[in-house]
Design a protein around this motif. Structure first.
Motif, PDB file in Angstrom:
ATOM      1  N   THR A 171     -59.369 -34.374  43.355  1.00 26.77           N
ATOM      2  CA  THR A 171     -59.874 -33.006  43.266  1.00 26.77           C
ATOM      3  C   THR A 171     -59.938 -32.578  41.801  1.00 26.77           C
ATOM      4  O   THR A 171     -59.357 -33.228  40.922  1.00 26.77           O
ATOM      5  CB  THR A 171     -58.966 -32.042  44.039  1.00 26.77           C
ATOM      6  OG1 THR A 171     -57.665 -32.037  43.421  1.00 26.77           O
ATOM      7  CG2 THR A 171     -58.821 -32.475  45.499  1.00 26.77           C
ATOM      8  N   ALA A 172     -60.642 -31.475  41.548  1.00 24.09           N
ATOM      9  CA  ALA A 172     -60.747 -30.956  40.183  1.00 24.09           C
ATOM     10  C   ALA A 172     -59.368 -30.576  39.641  1.00 24.09           C
ATOM     11  O   ALA A 172     -59.084 -30.757  38.450  1.00 24.09           O
ATOM     12  CB  ALA A 172     -61.686 -29.750  40.164  1.00 24.09           C
ATOM     13  N   GLU A 173     -58.515 -30.036  40.516  1.00 20.69           N
ATOM     14  CA  GLU A 173     -57.163 -29.653  40.088  1.00 20.69           C
ATOM     15  C   GLU A 173     -56.351 -30.872  39.663  1.00 20.69           C
ATOM     16  O   GLU A 173     -55.589 -30.824  38.695  1.00 20.69           O
ATOM     17  CB  GLU A 173     -56.436 -28.927  41.230  1.00 20.69           C
ATOM     18  CG  GLU A 173     -56.992 -27.542  41.572  1.00 20.69           C
ATOM     19  CD  GLU A 173     -58.271 -27.621  42.411  1.00 20.69           C
ATOM     20  OE1 GLU A 173     -58.608 -28.730  42.887  1.00 20.69           O
ATOM     21  OE2 GLU A 173     -58.920 -26.570  42.588  1.00 20.69           O
ATOM     22  N   GLN A 174     -56.508 -31.980  40.390  1.00 22.14           N
ATOM     23  CA  GLN A 174     -55.782 -33.199  40.036  1.00 22.14           C
ATOM     24  C   GLN A 174     -56.280 -33.780  38.721  1.00 22.14           C
ATOM     25  O   GLN A 174     -55.492 -34.295  37.926  1.00 22.14           O
ATOM     26  CB  GLN A 174     -55.929 -34.224  41.168  1.00 22.14           C
ATOM     27  CG  GLN A 174     -55.166 -33.847  42.428  1.00 22.14           C
ATOM     28  CD  GLN A 174     -55.510 -34.738  43.608  1.00 22.14           C
ATOM     29  OE1 GLN A 174     -56.666 -35.149  43.770  1.00 22.14           O
ATOM     30  NE2 GLN A 174     -54.530 -35.038  44.432  1.00 22.14           N
ATOM     31  N   VAL A 175     -57.589 -33.709  38.487  1.00 23.53           N
ATOM     32  CA  VAL A 175     -58.147 -34.204  37.228  1.00 23.53           C
ATOM     33  C   VAL A 175     -57.637 -33.386  36.053  1.00 23.53           C
ATOM     34  O   VAL A 175     -57.373 -33.924  34.969  1.00 23.53           O
ATOM     35  CB  VAL A 175     -59.697 -34.181  37.281  1.00 23.53           C
ATOM     36  CG1 VAL A 175     -60.297 -34.559  35.930  1.00 23.53           C
ATOM     37  CG2 VAL A 175     -60.206 -35.115  38.363  1.00 23.53           C
ATOM     38  N   ALA A 176     -57.477 -32.070  36.259  1.00 16.74           N
ATOM     39  CA  ALA A 176     -56.996 -31.187  35.192  1.00 16.74           C
ATOM     40  C   ALA A 176     -55.518 -31.388  34.884  1.00 16.74           C
ATOM     41  O   ALA A 176     -55.052 -30.997  33.810  1.00 16.74           O
ATOM     42  CB  ALA A 176     -57.263 -29.730  35.579  1.00 16.74           C
ATOM     43  N   THR A 183     -58.723 -39.274  36.914  1.00 17.86           N
ATOM     44  CA  THR A 183     -59.416 -38.999  35.656  1.00 17.86           C
ATOM     45  C   THR A 183     -60.828 -38.476  35.882  1.00 17.86           C
ATOM     46  O   THR A 183     -61.482 -38.050  34.942  1.00 17.86           O
ATOM     47  CB  THR A 183     -59.500 -40.277  34.801  1.00 17.86           C
ATOM     48  OG1 THR A 183     -60.168 -41.294  35.543  1.00 17.86           O
ATOM     49  CG2 THR A 183     -58.100 -40.757  34.406  1.00 17.86           C
ATOM     50  N   GLN A 184     -61.307 -38.525  37.134  1.00 15.74           N
ATOM     51  CA  GLN A 184     -62.656 -38.067  37.441  1.00 15.74           C
ATOM     52  C   GLN A 184     -62.686 -37.487  38.852  1.00 15.74           C
ATOM     53  O   GLN A 184     -62.118 -38.063  39.777  1.00 15.74           O
ATOM     54  CB  GLN A 184     -63.655 -39.217  37.316  1.00 15.74           C
ATOM     55  CG  GLN A 184     -65.103 -38.782  37.406  1.00 15.74           C
ATOM     56  CD  GLN A 184     -66.060 -39.889  36.996  1.00 15.74           C
ATOM     57  OE1 GLN A 184     -65.648 -40.864  36.369  1.00 15.74           O
ATOM     58  NE2 GLN A 184     -67.328 -39.749  37.338  1.00 15.74           N
ATOM     59  N   GLU A 185     -63.339 -36.342  38.988  1.00 13.84           N
ATOM     60  CA  GLU A 185     -63.431 -35.698  40.299  1.00 13.84           C
ATOM     61  C   GLU A 185     -64.218 -36.574  41.274  1.00 13.84           C
ATOM     62  O   GLU A 185     -65.199 -37.216  40.903  1.00 13.84           O
ATOM     63  CB  GLU A 185     -64.114 -34.337  40.169  1.00 13.84           C
ATOM     64  CG  GLU A 185     -64.054 -33.497  41.434  1.00 13.84           C
ATOM     65  CD  GLU A 185     -64.633 -32.111  41.252  1.00 13.84           C
ATOM     66  OE1 GLU A 185     -64.649 -31.351  42.236  1.00 13.84           O
ATOM     67  OE2 GLU A 185     -65.076 -31.796  40.132  1.00 13.84           O
ATOM     68  N   ASN A 186     -63.755 -36.612  42.517  1.00 11.21           N
ATOM     69  CA  ASN A 186     -64.345 -37.402  43.606  1.00 11.21           C
ATOM     70  C   ASN A 186     -64.167 -38.909  43.428  1.00 11.21           C
ATOM     71  O   ASN A 186     -64.839 -39.695  44.108  1.00 11.21           O
ATOM     72  CB  ASN A 186     -65.830 -37.076  43.793  1.00 11.21           C
ATOM     73  CG  ASN A 186     -66.057 -35.661  44.272  1.00 11.21           C
ATOM     74  OD1 ASN A 186     -65.171 -35.034  44.855  1.00 11.21           O
ATOM     75  ND2 ASN A 186     -67.240 -35.123  44.005  1.00 11.21           N
ATOM     76  N   ALA A 187     -63.269 -39.318  42.532  1.00  9.53           N
ATOM     77  CA  ALA A 187     -62.928 -40.733  42.452  1.00  9.53           C
ATOM     78  C   ALA A 187     -62.082 -41.093  43.671  1.00  9.53           C
ATOM     79  O   ALA A 187     -61.245 -40.310  44.116  1.00  9.53           O
ATOM     80  CB  ALA A 187     -62.162 -41.031  41.171  1.00  9.53           C
ATOM     81  N   LEU A 188     -62.307 -42.284  44.213  1.00 12.27           N
ATOM     82  CA  LEU A 188     -61.577 -42.724  45.406  1.00 12.27           C
ATOM     83  C   LEU A 188     -60.330 -43.491  44.994  1.00 12.27           C
ATOM     84  O   LEU A 188     -60.378 -44.364  44.123  1.00 12.27           O
ATOM     85  CB  LEU A 188     -62.456 -43.631  46.264  1.00 12.27           C
ATOM     86  CG  LEU A 188     -63.456 -42.923  47.171  1.00 12.27           C
ATOM     87  CD1 LEU A 188     -64.826 -43.518  47.029  1.00 12.27           C
ATOM     88  CD2 LEU A 188     -62.999 -43.041  48.615  1.00 12.27           C
ATOM     89  N   TYR A 189     -59.217 -43.168  45.648  1.00  8.31           N
ATOM     90  CA  TYR A 189     -57.986 -43.906  45.421  1.00  8.31           C
ATOM     91  C   TYR A 189     -58.138 -45.349  45.886  1.00  8.31           C
ATOM     92  O   TYR A 189     -58.961 -45.655  46.756  1.00  8.31           O
ATOM     93  CB  TYR A 189     -56.828 -43.257  46.185  1.00  8.31           C
ATOM     94  CG  TYR A 189     -56.408 -41.910  45.663  1.00  8.31           C
ATOM     95  CD1 TYR A 189     -55.584 -41.788  44.553  1.00  8.31           C
ATOM     96  CD2 TYR A 189     -56.836 -40.745  46.297  1.00  8.31           C
ATOM     97  CE1 TYR A 189     -55.191 -40.545  44.089  1.00  8.31           C
ATOM     98  CE2 TYR A 189     -56.449 -39.497  45.839  1.00  8.31           C
ATOM     99  CZ  TYR A 189     -55.621 -39.403  44.732  1.00  8.31           C
ATOM    100  OH  TYR A 189     -55.249 -38.181  44.262  1.00  8.31           O
TER     101      TYR A 189
END
Length: 216
Positions: A171-176, A183-189
């Motif tokens: 999510t954007a919050e996790q990237v921030a 490190t990038q929004e919508n990146a898959l784990y």
């Protein structure tokens, strides 16, 4: 019987595993990592990683199918599935039609059908007792050493399940958050791409190996 399986049990198990953090029932395998994956993976680059994780999913599906084929009598399993599904269909039709005589007649078979459903469940669970341990060892000890924390990019967010423990994409919050692996929004784990690619090929592999859990 099987159709009333509580899917919350699956979510509770995933919650206890802590796929995106330390702790959980397999936390001792984490070795201090903040999430499944490596800061300095052996396999580098998005394309090799995509195919690498997918390959592991395919190989483990073939392994699961091979164990199922060896341990489960497929002819008997499909016979039981057809019988139970036919009974369930007839019973539901009788109940909808309010045919009390037919419903009562079918209800007499409930104990037998429950016994068949239990046997079917046991037949499906037996191979899992063999495949579960190597899958967990590979998932927690091998894959995190080979691949990064996030291994693919999605055009849209895939976090459709409520709660913070089962995110498929960043999510954007996790990237921030500078302490987060995203490190990038919508990146898959790593685990999420493995999960999705494994599901995508599981049906095909079961058809090829004739170990499908469906009644043909």
């Amino acid at each position: 019987m099987i159709e009333f399986f509580d899917h919350n049990l699956v979510l509770q198990f995933l919650d206890s595993v802590f796929l995106q953090g330390d702790g959980g029932i397999f936390g001792f395998m984490g070795k201090g990592r903040d999430a499944l994956g490596s800061d300095d993976p052996i396999v580098k680059g998005l394309i090799p990683t995509l195919f690498g994780v997918t390959l592991f999913g395919i190989l483990l599906n073939f392994f699961n199918s091979a164990v199922r084929k060896k341990m489960v009598d497929q002819t008997k399993l499909k016979r039981i599935m057809k019988e139970t599904r036919r009974w369930q269909k007839e019973r539901m039709a009788a109940m909808r039609a309010k045919d009390t005589a037919k419903t009562a007649e079918l209800n007499k078979k409930s104990a037998y059908m429950n016994k068949m459903s239990m046997e079917m469940m046991q037949m499906n669970m037996r191979p899992m007792m063999i495949t579960f341990v190597p899958l967990i060892l590979i998932f927690y000890l091998v894959l995190p050493q080979l691949f990064a924390h996030t291994v693919a990019l999605s055009p849209i967010p895939l976090n459709v399940i409520p709660g913070d423990f089962f995110h498929l994409t960043c999510t954007a919050e996790q990237v921030a958050d500078p302490d987060n692996v995203c490190t990038q929004e919508n990146a898959l784990y790593l685990w999420a791409w493995y999960f999705l690619s494994s599901i995508a090929f599981s049906g095909i592999i079961m058809k090829l190996t004739k170990t499908s859990m469906g009644a043909d």
